[in-house]
Write an enzyme that holds these catalytic residues in place. Structure first.
Site, PDB file in Angstrom:
ATOM      1  N   HIS A 154       0.819  -1.209   0.000  1.00  0.00           N
ATOM      2  CA  HIS A 154       0.000   0.000   0.000  1.00  0.00           C
ATOM      3  C   HIS A 154       0.858   1.266   0.000  1.00  0.00           C
ATOM      4  CE1 HIS A 154      -3.496   2.401   0.254  1.00  0.00           C
ATOM      5  NE2 HIS A 154      -4.227   1.629   1.027  1.00  0.00           N
ATOM      6  N   ASP A 366      -8.925  -6.943 -17.731  1.00  0.00           N
ATOM      7  CA  ASP A 366      -9.202  -8.005 -18.703  1.00  0.00           C
ATOM      8  C   ASP A 366      -7.873  -8.544 -19.216  1.00  0.00           C
ATOM      9  OD1 ASP A 366      -9.984  -9.641 -20.768  1.00  0.00           O
ATOM     10  OD2 ASP A 366     -11.165  -8.127 -21.829  1.00  0.00           O
TER      11      ASP A 366
END
Length: 422
Positions: A154, A366
């Protein structure tokens, strides 16, 4: 059927070409201590085929060329400041296979039954005590679908930045030579403030950790119901509101009712707002670091339980309207003068965190076989009350509020209130 996963290959996915070396400084927001952690998610894809892991690994290596800092490792300067050593060692990549179909595990719709340890990478190597910034396991299922288990540092990226990188990996997997959005480092978007550094390294001892254990509950909300509530707000207040504001107001109000705090108990709602456009000039497109600021709303439990949904949405909107001023104060270091750190709200049962995932971009990734049918955040703490606003698993349309916000005694009242029409 019991899920069994076999890991067949573990390796470092290094950049596919030579990349720059050296040390990069992180921004003051990147270096906030609370971000020194890993965010973990599961991304469930219905189709893929046997070659999915190899395709994704190759695409990851190619994406690490323009995103070469992500192939490096965290380090500390002589002054104790967090930096990136652009050593090119790469991301950790694990190939695995499962003994069942995704349909047999309902595409991991039931979060409470997910064997996370089986779907996230293991045997993670360390360099001078530092793990790879990106860790990925691709688990192939017998139906041809696959799950990407992702662990992301993070301190390097916020949710928008991580999704931007993964979309770049997807583009490489689909044959693009370059990402459609060129990555921009630009971590010097505001000068480091000595008072910021002093505040985030307070010598005060942390409070004792609470003993409660938060329970999970999914709350599914149809788009029709959200539209009805937005219409009610418009008719009452004469202005518009967002789906997030509706969900946040309902969640905070009904959770407070379910817990039944004593009157005049101070309760807080905290969420983190993207601040890229609040800088002058705004951060450039392609920036993938941390740039957000906590919106913190405080009121009494008595007011919150008696307020209407419209009242609570207005309170949230009022707090959001102050964001530009409060973020500007933070950038200038002014907040340190009052001795409060906005990135360190009290981690107690009276503080509720909520995060919006629907617009980060994870649902558009994708790798060549279509977007994920389900993106599952993994609970980071069993003692920090939190809700994550995401999307229903495809082909369903609507909002899924994934919560870890109440202990066992308050779980059923909370679910009842959240699922009872307002």
């Amino acid at each position: 059927m019991t899920l069994s996963v076999i890991r067949s290959n573990r390796s470092l996915a290094r950049p596919a070409e030579h990349t720059p070396s050296g040390i990069l400084d992180l921004s003051a927001i990147d270096r906030i201590p609370v971000l020194r952690c890993n965010a973990r998610t599961l991304h469930v894809f219905r189709h893929g085929g046997l070659e999915a892991a190899q395709v994704i690994r190759g695409a990851l290596s190619r994406a690490l060329v323009p995103y070469y800092p992500l192939a490096g490792r965290l380090k500390e300067s002589n002054q104790g400041e967090l930096q990136i050593d652009c050593c090119g060692e790469g991301a950790w990549f694990v190939e695995a296979s499962a003994n069942c179909t995704l349909d047999s595990v309902d595409y991991f719709n039931d979060v409470s039954s997910i064997p996370y340890d089986e779907l996230l990478s293991d045997s993670v190597p360390k360099t001078d005590g530092m793990e790879p910034l990106v860790q990925m396991q691709v688990t192939q299922f017998t139906c041809g679908g696959f799950v990407v288990g992702l662990t992301f540092c993070h301190a390097i990226c916020d949710g928008l930045g991580a999704a931007q990188f993964l979309n770049a990996v997807g583009e490489m997997a689909r044959g693009l030579e370059h990402p459609s959005i060129a990555p921009v480092w630009h971590r010097d978007f505001f000068p480091l403030q000595s008072q910021l550094e002093d505040s985030t390294q307070s010598p005060n001892f942390p409070p004792p950790l609470p003993s409660y254990q938060l329970k999970h509950a999914n709350i599914d909300i149809s788009t029709d119901h959200i539209s009805q509530l937005k219409q009610q707000f418009h008719e009452s207040a004469g202005q518009t509101c967002s789906a997030f504001e509706i969900v946040a107001a309902t969640f905070w109000r009904q959770r407070t009712r379910a817990v039944n705090f004593e009157n005049k108990t101070e309760v807080k709602l905290v969420f983190f707002a993207n601040c890229r456009q609040l800088l002058d000039p705004p951060l450039p497109k392609g920036f993938y670091g941390n740039c957000f600021f906590p919106v913190t709303i405080t009121t009494s439990s008595e007011w919150l339980t008696q307020a209407t949904m419209v009242d609570v949405v207005k309170l949230i909107q009022e707090a959001k309207s102050k964001l530009p001023f409060e973020f500007s104060e933070y950038i200038n270091g002014d907040y340190a003068r009052n001795g409060e750190d906005p990135f360190a709200p009290p981690l107690t049962y009276t503080t509720l965190f909520i995060s919006e995932w629907g617009r980060l971009g994870f649902n558009q990734i994708d790798y060549g076989w279509g977007p994920p049918v389900h993106v599952v955040p993994i609970q980071g703490s069993s003692i920090i009350p939190v809700g994550i606003v995401g999307s229903l698993p495809l082909p369903n349309v609507g909002i899924r509020l994934m919560t870890w916000s109440v202990e066992e005694a308050h779980l059923q009242p909370f679910i009842h209130l959240m699922t009872t029409p307002i």
